[in-house]
Scaffold this motif. Sequence first.
Motif, PDB file in Angstrom:
ATOM      1  N   GLY A  85       0.807  -1.210   0.000  1.00 34.56           N
ATOM      2  CA  GLY A  85       0.000   0.000   0.000  1.00 34.56           C
ATOM      3  C   GLY A  85       0.839   1.258   0.000  1.00 34.56           C
ATOM      4  O   GLY A  85       2.069   1.217   0.080  1.00 34.56           O
ATOM      5  N   ASP A 137      -7.097   7.646   5.996  1.00 30.12           N
ATOM      6  CA  ASP A 137      -7.965   6.562   5.548  1.00 30.12           C
ATOM      7  C   ASP A 137      -7.753   6.216   4.083  1.00 30.12           C
ATOM      8  O   ASP A 137      -8.078   5.110   3.640  1.00 30.12           O
ATOM      9  N   ARG A 181      -5.084   5.543   2.623  1.00 30.88           N
ATOM     10  CA  ARG A 181      -4.138   4.433   2.526  1.00 30.88           C
ATOM     11  C   ARG A 181      -4.881   3.101   2.526  1.00 30.88           C
ATOM     12  O   ARG A 181      -4.580   2.207   1.738  1.00 30.88           O
ATOM     13  N   TYR A 182      -5.876   2.997   3.397  1.00 31.26           N
ATOM     14  CA  TYR A 182      -6.622   1.747   3.514  1.00 31.26           C
ATOM     15  C   TYR A 182      -7.534   1.534   2.313  1.00 31.26           C
ATOM     16  O   TYR A 182      -7.735   0.399   1.873  1.00 31.26           O
ATOM     17  N   VAL A 236      -5.079   0.366  -0.564  1.00 30.92           N
ATOM     18  CA  VAL A 236      -4.613  -1.014  -0.443  1.00 30.92           C
ATOM     19  C   VAL A 236      -5.780  -1.989  -0.563  1.00 30.92           C
ATOM     20  O   VAL A 236      -5.619  -3.106  -1.061  1.00 30.92           O
ATOM     21  N   GLY A 237      -6.982  -1.552  -0.153  1.00 28.21           N
ATOM     22  CA  GLY A 237      -8.160  -2.400  -0.327  1.00 28.21           C
ATOM     23  C   GLY A 237      -8.506  -2.593  -1.794  1.00 28.21           C
ATOM     24  O   GLY A 237      -8.824  -3.704  -2.235  1.00 28.21           O
ATOM     25  N   SER A 283      -5.868  -4.854  -3.347  1.00 22.00           N
ATOM     26  CA  SER A 283      -6.079  -6.242  -2.911  1.00 22.00           C
ATOM     27  C   SER A 283      -7.203  -6.887  -3.706  1.00 22.00           C
ATOM     28  O   SER A 283      -7.101  -8.047  -4.137  1.00 22.00           O
ATOM     29  N   LEU A 338       1.340  -2.506   4.466  1.00 23.26           N
ATOM     30  CA  LEU A 338       0.869  -1.127   4.439  1.00 23.26           C
ATOM     31  C   LEU A 338       2.086  -0.211   4.341  1.00 23.26           C
ATOM     32  O   LEU A 338       2.515   0.390   5.307  1.00 23.26           O
TER      33      LEU A 338
END
Length: 239
Positions: free
Chosen positions: A172, A180, A182-183, A186-187, A190, A209
């Motif tokens: 990430g 947020d 970043r999440y 990476v989500g 993924s 991360l």
Amino acid sequence: MMRIMVLFLCLLAGSLSAQCRQALVLGLDVSGSVDGSEYRLQLNGLAAAMRRPEVMQLILSNPEAPVRLAVFEWSEPRHQRVLIEWTTVQSPDDILKIAQTLEASPRSNAPLGTAVGSAMLFGANLLADQGNCWKRTLDLSGDGKHNLGPHPREVKSALQTAGITINGLVVGADDPNNGDKRYVQVGELSAYYKTWVILGPNAFIEVALGFDDYEAAMTRKLIRELEGLSLSQLSLPNQ
């Protein structure tokens, strides 16, 4: 009769010695989104993960059927550079030599593009040479979606009958100020890898991360791959 028996035993010994329990290829993303410090975190992180006692123990757990390892880096369709040729890993010294080679590897002048599908094909071609291994696995690390070369969905479809597993290590964004975002990033990556990249029974995705987390993520990934194969071996006599 005695000569026939001796010949049979020699052939059997040769067959057993040629076996390996897992051929493992690690493909590392070195495209334009990976800067110099991130490149070093990636290679040094892999080297450090391989030196971890729990990883070394799993790699060396079955000397009669060792692990074979190769490492390459990738970016655009025509840029794949092999850092570690196929190596049969049979001792702690073998692991340390691999780690030292990775740490000493200078960055090449890799082009900027991200060809995930081409990296999948390159790793699959390397694994095609290891047909006597019980399992053949490609570990593909990446921090972005493809923007050049064949789409991963086309490659995944073409490799369905190749008898290999492809796992993903998604990296990430490194900027903690993104919060947020970043999440979310990476989500999304993924989900992209889950849909178009990973392949085979029990294929999975590990998440780092940021490249600072690469060593820990790679350690978890190697343990999961190697431990799963060891557990399946232990269950064979009870079946």
